[in-house]
Each structure stands twice: as C-alpha cells, then as structure tokens.
Scaffold this motif. Structure first.
Motif, PDB file in Angstrom:
ATOM      1  N   VAL A  69      49.368  43.031   8.670  1.00 31.37           N
ATOM      2  CA  VAL A  69      50.360  43.320   7.937  1.00 31.37           C
ATOM      3  C   VAL A  69      51.279  42.516   7.508  1.00 31.37           C
ATOM      4  O   VAL A  69      51.609  41.346   8.360  1.00 31.37           O
ATOM      5  N   TRP A  70      51.478  42.222   6.358  1.00 28.30           N
ATOM      6  CA  TRP A  70      52.167  41.162   5.568  1.00 28.30           C
ATOM      7  C   TRP A  70      53.489  41.913   4.957  1.00 28.30           C
ATOM      8  O   TRP A  70      53.616  42.777   4.445  1.00 28.30           O
ATOM      9  N   SER A  71      54.655  41.241   5.197  1.00 28.41           N
ATOM     10  CA  SER A  71      55.837  41.566   4.481  1.00 28.41           C
ATOM     11  C   SER A  71      56.332  40.555   3.654  1.00 28.41           C
ATOM     12  O   SER A  71      56.574  39.381   3.967  1.00 28.41           O
ATOM     13  N   ALA A  72      56.627  40.888   2.313  1.00 27.41           N
ATOM     14  CA  ALA A  72      57.254  40.271   1.479  1.00 27.41           C
ATOM     15  C   ALA A  72      58.427  40.836   0.861  1.00 27.41           C
ATOM     16  O   ALA A  72      58.670  41.769   0.143  1.00 27.41           O
ATOM     17  N   PRO A  73      59.595  40.517   1.753  1.00 27.66           N
ATOM     18  CA  PRO A  73      60.895  41.055   1.674  1.00 27.66           C
ATOM     19  C   PRO A  73      61.788  40.704   0.318  1.00 27.66           C
ATOM     20  O   PRO A  73      62.811  41.316   0.131  1.00 27.66           O
TER      21      PRO A  73
END
Ligand code: TRP
Ligand code: ZN
Length: 479
Positions: free
Chosen positions: A224-228
């Motif tokens: 799971v990757w997060s690009a905030p």
C-alpha cells in the motif's frame, strides 16, 4: 477532504422524478412548475478543451482523492482493479465522464448506489441513480479488469501500461494513465492517491509516495502506497518487477529527513548505477537550496532495463529511468521536475515549457556549480542548435511536438535571458518563489510572465517577445 463533511445535501431524487413522464408532470405541477424541485442537473462535459488534447479530462467535478486497488499478474498480463474516486461536484450533475482507455468495466456505484455506465471511445459515462448537487462531495467506485494497453503517442513514443521482462510499468505523460485507471486525466485536476498493489510473491510492487504497509499471504504480496500531496495523474506510476532497493535520507538542508527509496532492475544494478543512485540525497539538497524546500514527503528513483522503457519520466517522488538514460544530467533533470512540473503543474499541455525549460535549466545550473561549465556556455550551445528553433517554446504547433527540442532547449534559453535581464539575485528569487507561490497547484505561461515581472518590478516584454514567443532565431544572441 473528509467526504463525510458534506457542505450541502448531496442528492436529489431524479430517479423518482424520471420514472414516467406523467409522474414528472404531476410532481412539477405540485412544485408550482418553476424552479422548485430540481431536474436541473446536466451532464459534465466530456473534455476540458486542452489545446492539444481537447477530450482529455472531464468537466463538472474536481477529484480530491483516488484510492486504487490493483492486482496484476505478469504471466497473464491481466489487471483486476477497483478505483474509488472522491470528488467535488462543480455543477449540478445528472451524469459525468471518466477517461478510461481499454479494459472492461464490471460495475460502478456512486455513494454506494449502483450507477449506470456506458462507454464511447475513451469516455466512460457514469449516470448516478440520484443527481449530484453542486459542491457536494461524492464517491464513485468503478470495478474493472482486463489486459491494460500500451498507448503509442502522436510523437511515436510508448506510454500507458508497459509489460516488462519481469513485471510492468505505468507511465502516463501526456495521456497514458487512462490505460490503467479511470479518472479525470487532465493535468489541471490534481488529487491525492492511495495505491494498493497485489502481485505474485517474489516481485516488488512500487509506486509514488510512502510505503504504508507490505505483506505476503498465500503467494501474493500486497503493498500500500500513499501519496498525500496533490499529484497530476500523468506522474502517477506503478513499477512491478524484481528490484535491488536502497534507502537513505536527505542529510541536511531544507530537504533534511526526506526518505529516499531507490530501486534498480537487477540487470542494471552495476557499480556506476549504484553510485549515481546514492547521490539522489545530495542532489536534492543542492536543489532545495536553489529551488526552495523539497515539496514532497518522499523521494527516490527507479532504474529499468533499457528494453523496458524508452525514456526517463518525472513520476512524482520517484522518477523512472531506463539504465541508458540514468546519468547525472538526466537525474538532475527529473529531480528538478519535482518542483517544476510535479508540484507546480502546467494548466494545459501548451504550458509544457514550464516543465521542460526549468528542468533543462536545472541541468545548466548544475553544470555551472559543479562542472565548470557556465550556464552561458550551455546557452550558446543551445543557441547554435538548429533543432531548438523550429517553433516558439510557448506554442508547440501540435500534440506531436510538445516534447520537441524547443520546449526544452529554448525553454531554458528563456530562463537564461530572464536571468541576464534581472540579475542573479532576482532570478534566484523567481526560481524559488515560483514553486512556492504555485505549490501543489497549476500555472500557465501567463501566470509565469506576470509572476516574474512582479518580482522583478519591471516589464519584461522584450524577453518574452523574442525568446518565448518569437519565431526563429534572433540574429544576436545578446539581443
Ligand atoms: N517529461 C520527460 C522528461 O523530460 C520526457 C517525456 C517522456 C515526455 N514522455 C513524454 C514529454 C511525453 C512529453 C510527452 O524527462
Ligand atoms: Zn523533462
């Protein structure tokens, strides 16, 4: 934005009203015929009239967040996916479009209620059961699958979904991201992302931003990757395959503590590649000093085997390189794009020189600071290069020219002439102030010329007329 904090009531019972004409008439009569109960929602437009890609993007809403769940099997090349898109309506909507090329849509829902979908070319039309009010935040879920396609651009380069020797790559400039997820794919609609990737165990699944979690179960790995921070869809990426990874942190300066993740295809993992990958932190440190604070909460680089990718791309936080283009100038170029292109993004594809002119000028500045090559020398070389004079950088003649030499070389020449005119102090103030003023936003060529003039405190038409808009090479490079 938290989709639960809805500024206005969200839906109107259009389905109820639309059930039959007599019922509509009766209800309209009850409502006093005019203006009261609304059937005033209209479909959002099927494109944002970009000068080069008029059907790209969609009107009527503004995406806040994409949550993509993608399962990919390199053996079958099949993608099984859901996209959950949180958006704000910018008009009363009876229907709206998403851009999607290829793939099969299984079903769609809006705020949990099944929605009708239809497709025509690269336009997916979603018709929610209930109309959506202007300013309402709504959530669209699309379940889709299939073998994603590789798109060949007007200029002949390949983008979209690229199957590789050991996995796949997603590259989206200028329009390729519609090959792997439905969305508003014009660069003017930026959003935050959470990308969940499931791949066969043994492969790595990389994307933009920070790794939130990774676990392997029953022969499959899910990351799971997060690009905030807001991201244009053309710099969203997925890289699936075998990688030799390295982690580091930027040590000092305003980018201090930004985590750096580099990933190199094993066939490209030679000593030279490893040495250059290890220099990402120090290059970012130098750039942060010159361009202002690094805009994102993660950084890095991904290096591929040459046959898998034909060009480098400034995918957000984690640019992509074929081994053959993984050299110091290209690394400096793609990292500079994190400020110029990724954080400040063009309003339309006509403004492409704001990406490439700045990233090229970053190479010239690097050569000036570290390689004893004054920017004037790079300018002179670019000036003498005929390919830079085919058209003015602010006005490529057609879609197939948006990544041609003038957008890069002459774009950088514009900045050098600006520097000569306003002096180093003001120029560096502009270099830093521009990505600060338009951080995470979109900007046009007019925004830039107005901004530069406001910082310089003078009219700069002479620079723009000749170098940005003029046709052909001036007789005097000092003019
Ligand atoms: N933006 C990339 C770079 O300069 C180059 C590039 C790759 C490109 N694909 C493109 C530019 C498609 C325009 C359109 O590093
Ligand atoms: Zn570039």
């Amino acid at each position: 934005m938290d989709p639960r904090t809805r500024p206005r009531p969200r839906t109107r019972p259009r389905a109820l009203l639309a059930r039959s004409a007599p019922a509509v008439a009766a209800l309209l009569l009850l409502a006093g015929c005019s203006g009261a109960g609304g059937v005033d929602g209209t479909p959002g437009s099927a494109g944002l009239r970009d000068p080069y890609f008029p059907k790209l993007g969609n009107g009527g809403y503004d995406v806040q967040h994409y949550a993509l769940k993608l399962a990919y099997d390199p053996k079958t090349r099949r993608l099984d996916a859901t996209a959950e898109i949180t958006a704000t309506a910018t008009q009363n909507l009876s229907a709206f479009n998403l851009d999607l090329s290829g793939l099969t849509v299984r079903d769609a829902a809006v705020d949990g209620a099944r929605a009708a979908v239809s497709r025509a070319g690269k336009e997916l039309t979603v018709r929610p059961r209930d109309e959506i009010d202007k300013d309402a935040v709504f959530r669209t879920t699309v379940a889709y699958s299939g073998v994603p396609e590789t798109i060949t651009d007007p200029d002949g380069s390949e983008e979209g979904w690229l199957p590789t020797a050991d996995g796949a790559l997603a590259v989206g400039e200028p329009t390729g991201s519609m090959a792997w997820f439905p969305g508003n794919h014009h660069p003017s609609d930026k959003a935050t992302y959470e990308i969940t990737l499931t791949v066969p165990a043994g492969l790595k699944a990389l994307s933009n931003g920070r790794l939130v979690s990774e676990r392997t179960e029953k022969g499959r790995t899910t990351a799971v990757w997060s690009a905030p921070e807001p991201m244009a869809s053309y710099v969203a990426t997925v890289a699936i395959g075998r990688y030799t990874t390295g982690t580091a942190k930027v040590r000092a300066g305003t980018a201090a503590d930004v985590p750096v993740l580099t990933a190199v295809d094993p066939s490209a993992a030679d000593a030279e590649t490893a040495a250059l990958a290890a220099r990402v932190p120090e290059i970012l440190d130098w750039q942060a000093e010159n361009f202002g604070p690094y805009p994102f909460s993660a950084a890095g680089a991904i290096v591929e085997r040459p046959g898998d990718l034909g060009y480098a791309l400034e995918t957000q936080t984690r640019p992509l390189f074929p081994r053959t283009a993984f050299d110091t100038p290209t690394l400096v170029h793609e990292l500079a794009h994190q400020w110029y292109g990724d954080s400040v993004t063009p309003k339309s594809w006509r403004d492409m020189w704001l990406n490439e002119g700045f990233a090229t000028y970053a190479e010239w500045l690097y050569a000036e600071d570290f390689e004893d090559t004054p920017a004037q020398e790079s300018f002179d070389e670019a000036f003498d290069d005929d390919s830079n004079w085919a058209f003015p950088p602010a006005d490529p003649p057609s879609a197939e020219n948006i990544s041609d030499a003038p957008v890069y070389g002459r774009g950088a020449m514009v900045l050098h002439k600006l520097r000569q005119t306003v002096g180093d102090e003001t120029f560096y103030e502009i270099l830093r102030g521009w990505p600060a003023k338009y951080r995470y936003a979109n900007a046009s060529t007019d925004d830039f010329t107005a901004y530069a003039e406001s910082v310089a405190g003078e009219d700069l038409d002479e620079v723009w007329d000749v170098w940005l808009y003029g046709n052909g090479r001036p007789t005097d490079p000092e003019g």
